[in-house]
Design a protein around this motif. Structure first.
Motif, PDB file in Angstrom:
ATOM      1  N   MET A 141      -6.821   7.092   9.135  1.00 20.30           N
ATOM      2  CA  MET A 141      -7.510   7.617   7.966  1.00 20.30           C
ATOM      3  C   MET A 141      -7.819   9.086   8.181  1.00 20.30           C
ATOM      4  O   MET A 141      -8.238   9.480   9.252  1.00 20.30           O
ATOM      5  N   ASN A 142      -7.644   9.838   7.136  1.00 19.93           N
ATOM      6  CA  ASN A 142      -8.038  11.233   7.155  1.00 19.93           C
ATOM      7  C   ASN A 142      -9.048  11.411   6.024  1.00 19.93           C
ATOM      8  O   ASN A 142      -8.700  11.774   4.904  1.00 19.93           O
ATOM      9  N   LEU A 143     -10.310  11.093   6.327  1.00 15.47           N
ATOM     10  CA  LEU A 143     -11.342  11.081   5.300  1.00 15.47           C
ATOM     11  C   LEU A 143     -11.534  12.440   4.641  1.00 15.47           C
ATOM     12  O   LEU A 143     -11.837  12.518   3.455  1.00 15.47           O
ATOM     13  N   ASP A 144     -11.350  13.505   5.395  1.00 13.80           N
ATOM     14  CA  ASP A 144     -11.563  14.837   4.836  1.00 13.80           C
ATOM     15  C   ASP A 144     -10.575  15.163   3.720  1.00 13.80           C
ATOM     16  O   ASP A 144     -10.862  15.982   2.854  1.00 13.80           O
ATOM     17  N   TYR A 145      -9.429  14.537   3.733  1.00 20.09           N
ATOM     18  CA  TYR A 145      -8.417  14.769   2.695  1.00 20.09           C
ATOM     19  C   TYR A 145      -8.199  13.534   1.823  1.00 20.09           C
ATOM     20  O   TYR A 145      -7.218  13.446   1.098  1.00 20.09           O
ATOM     21  N   PHE A 146      -9.112  12.575   1.939  1.00 23.83           N
ATOM     22  CA  PHE A 146      -9.094  11.373   1.108  1.00 23.83           C
ATOM     23  C   PHE A 146      -7.794  10.583   1.264  1.00 23.83           C
ATOM     24  O   PHE A 146      -7.330   9.939   0.335  1.00 23.83           O
ATOM     25  N   GLN A 147      -7.203  10.654   2.435  1.00 24.47           N
ATOM     26  CA  GLN A 147      -6.033   9.823   2.752  1.00 24.47           C
ATOM     27  C   GLN A 147      -6.557   8.651   3.557  1.00 24.47           C
ATOM     28  O   GLN A 147      -6.893   8.785   4.724  1.00 24.47           O
ATOM     29  N   LEU A 148      -6.647   7.492   2.910  1.00 21.47           N
ATOM     30  CA  LEU A 148      -7.325   6.361   3.517  1.00 21.47           C
ATOM     31  C   LEU A 148      -6.388   5.317   4.102  1.00 21.47           C
ATOM     32  O   LEU A 148      -6.859   4.294   4.577  1.00 21.47           O
ATOM     33  N   ILE A 149      -5.098   5.557   4.048  1.00 18.54           N
ATOM     34  CA  ILE A 149      -4.175   4.677   4.765  1.00 18.54           C
ATOM     35  C   ILE A 149      -3.302   5.541   5.669  1.00 18.54           C
ATOM     36  O   ILE A 149      -3.024   6.695   5.361  1.00 18.54           O
ATOM     37  N   ASP A 150      -2.911   4.959   6.785  1.00 14.29           N
ATOM     38  CA  ASP A 150      -2.139   5.706   7.775  1.00 14.29           C
ATOM     39  C   ASP A 150      -0.652   5.423   7.725  1.00 14.29           C
ATOM     40  O   ASP A 150       0.158   6.315   7.906  1.00 14.29           O
ATOM     41  N   ARG A 151      -0.323   4.155   7.525  1.00 14.98           N
ATOM     42  CA  ARG A 151       1.111   3.847   7.525  1.00 14.98           C
ATOM     43  C   ARG A 151       1.393   2.559   6.783  1.00 14.98           C
ATOM     44  O   ARG A 151       0.552   1.666   6.712  1.00 14.98           O
ATOM     45  N   ILE A 152       2.577   2.520   6.226  1.00 11.87           N
ATOM     46  CA  ILE A 152       3.062   1.310   5.569  1.00 11.87           C
ATOM     47  C   ILE A 152       3.727   0.455   6.632  1.00 11.87           C
ATOM     48  O   ILE A 152       4.640   0.903   7.320  1.00 11.87           O
ATOM     49  N   VAL A 153       3.255  -0.770   6.761  1.00 10.81           N
ATOM     50  CA  VAL A 153       3.804  -1.709   7.732  1.00 10.81           C
ATOM     51  C   VAL A 153       4.972  -2.476   7.113  1.00 10.81           C
ATOM     52  O   VAL A 153       5.996  -2.695   7.750  1.00 10.81           O
ATOM     53  N   ASP A 154       4.808  -2.850   5.836  1.00  5.41           N
ATOM     54  CA  ASP A 154       5.852  -3.627   5.160  1.00  5.41           C
ATOM     55  C   ASP A 154       5.743  -3.387   3.659  1.00  5.41           C
ATOM     56  O   ASP A 154       4.645  -3.334   3.113  1.00  5.41           O
ATOM     57  N   LEU A 155       6.886  -3.219   3.027  1.00  3.94           N
ATOM     58  CA  LEU A 155       6.961  -3.108   1.577  1.00  3.94           C
ATOM     59  C   LEU A 155       8.085  -4.026   1.123  1.00  3.94           C
ATOM     60  O   LEU A 155       9.246  -3.802   1.460  1.00  3.94           O
ATOM     61  N   ASN A 156       7.729  -5.076   0.391  1.00  2.00           N
ATOM     62  CA  ASN A 156       8.703  -6.038  -0.098  1.00  2.00           C
ATOM     63  C   ASN A 156       8.716  -5.951  -1.621  1.00  2.00           C
ATOM     64  O   ASN A 156       7.825  -6.495  -2.283  1.00  2.00           O
ATOM     65  N   LEU A 157       9.699  -5.240  -2.155  1.00  2.00           N
ATOM     66  CA  LEU A 157       9.749  -5.026  -3.598  1.00  2.00           C
ATOM     67  C   LEU A 157      10.140  -6.286  -4.353  1.00  2.00           C
ATOM     68  O   LEU A 157       9.723  -6.464  -5.498  1.00  2.00           O
ATOM     69  N   ASP A 158      10.916  -7.175  -3.730  1.00  2.00           N
ATOM     70  CA  ASP A 158      11.269  -8.433  -4.394  1.00  2.00           C
ATOM     71  C   ASP A 158      10.037  -9.293  -4.623  1.00  2.00           C
ATOM     72  O   ASP A 158       9.866  -9.886  -5.685  1.00  2.00           O
ATOM     73  N   GLU A 159       9.161  -9.350  -3.624  1.00  2.00           N
ATOM     74  CA  GLU A 159       7.927 -10.136  -3.739  1.00  2.00           C
ATOM     75  C   GLU A 159       6.777  -9.320  -4.307  1.00  2.00           C
ATOM     76  O   GLU A 159       5.686  -9.843  -4.530  1.00  2.00           O
ATOM     77  N   LYS A 160       6.997  -8.005  -4.500  1.00  2.00           N
ATOM     78  CA  LYS A 160       5.991  -7.087  -5.026  1.00  2.00           C
ATOM     79  C   LYS A 160       4.719  -7.111  -4.169  1.00  2.00           C
ATOM     80  O   LYS A 160       3.607  -7.242  -4.673  1.00  2.00           O
ATOM     81  N   LYS A 161       4.939  -6.941  -2.835  1.00  2.00           N
ATOM     82  CA  LYS A 161       3.837  -6.943  -1.877  1.00  2.00           C
ATOM     83  C   LYS A 161       3.963  -5.750  -0.940  1.00  2.00           C
ATOM     84  O   LYS A 161       5.067  -5.295  -0.644  1.00  2.00           O
ATOM     85  N   ILE A 162       2.814  -5.291  -0.461  1.00  2.00           N
ATOM     86  CA  ILE A 162       2.769  -4.225   0.527  1.00  2.00           C
ATOM     87  C   ILE A 162       1.714  -4.571   1.566  1.00  2.00           C
ATOM     88  O   ILE A 162       0.713  -5.213   1.253  1.00  2.00           O
ATOM     89  N   THR A 163       1.973  -4.146   2.805  1.00  2.00           N
ATOM     90  CA  THR A 163       0.988  -4.234   3.877  1.00  2.00           C
ATOM     91  C   THR A 163       0.889  -2.850   4.487  1.00  2.00           C
ATOM     92  O   THR A 163       1.901  -2.239   4.814  1.00  2.00           O
ATOM     93  N   VAL A 164      -0.345  -2.362   4.616  1.00  2.00           N
ATOM     94  CA  VAL A 164      -0.578  -1.050   5.212  1.00  2.00           C
ATOM     95  C   VAL A 164      -1.631  -1.167   6.303  1.00  2.00           C
ATOM     96  O   VAL A 164      -2.366  -2.152   6.367  1.00  2.00           O
ATOM     97  N   GLU A 165      -1.691  -0.142   7.146  1.00  2.00           N
ATOM     98  CA  GLU A 165      -2.726  -0.059   8.168  1.00  2.00           C
ATOM     99  C   GLU A 165      -3.515   1.223   8.003  1.00  2.00           C
ATOM    100  O   GLU A 165      -2.958   2.261   7.621  1.00  2.00           O
ATOM    101  N   ALA A 166      -4.797   1.126   8.318  1.00  2.00           N
ATOM    102  CA  ALA A 166      -5.692   2.274   8.281  1.00  2.00           C
ATOM    103  C   ALA A 166      -6.582   2.209   9.518  1.00  2.00           C
ATOM    104  O   ALA A 166      -7.351   1.262   9.675  1.00  2.00           O
ATOM    105  N   GLN A 167      -6.438   3.194  10.372  1.00  2.00           N
ATOM    106  CA  GLN A 167      -7.273   3.276  11.573  1.00  2.00           C
ATOM    107  C   GLN A 167      -8.566   3.997  11.203  1.00  2.00           C
ATOM    108  O   GLN A 167      -8.551   5.190  10.931  1.00  2.00           O
ATOM    109  N   VAL A 168      -9.660   3.242  11.161  1.00  2.00           N
ATOM    110  CA  VAL A 168     -10.947   3.848  10.834  1.00  2.00           C
ATOM    111  C   VAL A 168     -11.320   4.783  11.984  1.00  2.00           C
ATOM    112  O   VAL A 168     -11.252   4.390  13.151  1.00  2.00           O
ATOM    113  N   PRO A 169     -11.694   6.023  11.678  1.00  2.00           N
ATOM    114  CA  PRO A 169     -12.027   6.961  12.757  1.00  2.00           C
ATOM    115  C   PRO A 169     -13.191   6.438  13.600  1.00  2.00           C
ATOM    116  O   PRO A 169     -14.136   5.853  13.067  1.00  2.00           O
ATOM    117  N   ALA A 170     -13.122   6.669  14.902  1.00  2.00           N
ATOM    118  CA  ALA A 170     -14.214   6.265  15.788  1.00  2.00           C
ATOM    119  C   ALA A 170     -15.439   7.140  15.562  1.00  2.00           C
ATOM    120  O   ALA A 170     -16.573   6.679  15.692  1.00  2.00           O
TER     121      ALA A 170
END
Length: 157
Positions: A1-30
């Motif tokens: 996460m880059n809270l200062d720039y309002f980017q709250l997700i870090d990476r896309i883990v999986d994007l399945n357009l056929d099933e219309k699903k996404i999984t993302v990860e966000a590392q909350v800053p320590a």
């Protein structure tokens, strides 16, 4: 996460357009100034930022399904539930599923977890509009590359 720039997700883990699903990860800053006031001695991720992280995850899913032809803007938050605390340093995994797209709107159902523990969920509605400015599209393309958006999702068949 880059809270200062309002980017709250870090990476896309999986994007399945056929099933219309996404999984993302966000590392909350320590460590971040946001935790100094939320709350002293008991720092937790604000619910409004968890909701925004769910919205951003849904937005990337919608962009993929629509092949970057229209931009989603959050319009309605329904059934938002904060089910547990998300603490500094934790890895938040967010899963979104597109439930409806049409008539200029899209609806997703989203869940956020730390490990297997459900922390938040919501039903989100987005208004869909052509990109309002070419600079926004350029920015979104750059962010897509930065978070690992699969390029095959934005190529036309």
């Amino acid at each position: 996460m880059n809270l200062d720039y309002f980017q709250l997700i870090d990476r896309i883990v999986d994007l399945n357009l056929d099933e219309k699903k996404i999984t993302v990860e966000a590392q909350v800053p320590a460590v971040h100034t946001i935790f100094e006031g939320h709350f002293p001695g008991f720092p937790i991720m604000p619910g409004v930022l968890l909701t925004e992280a769910m919205a951003q995850s849904s937005g990337w899913l919608i962009l993929g399904v629509l092949k970057f032809e229209r931009m989603p803007f959050l319009a309605i938050v329904k059934e938002a539930k904060m089910r547990g605390f998300v603490s500094p340093g934790q890895l938040l995994t967010i899963e979104a599923k597109l439930e409806h797209e049409g008539s200029g709107f899209a609806v997703t159902k989203v869940k956020g977890r730390v490990g297997k523990e459900l922390k938040c969920s919501a039903e989100l509605t987005f208004g869909l509009t052509p990109f309002p400015d070419p600079a926004l599209r350029v920015h979104m393309d750059a962010k897509a590359n930065e978070i690992g958006f699969p390029l095959q999702a934005i190529t036309h068949d």
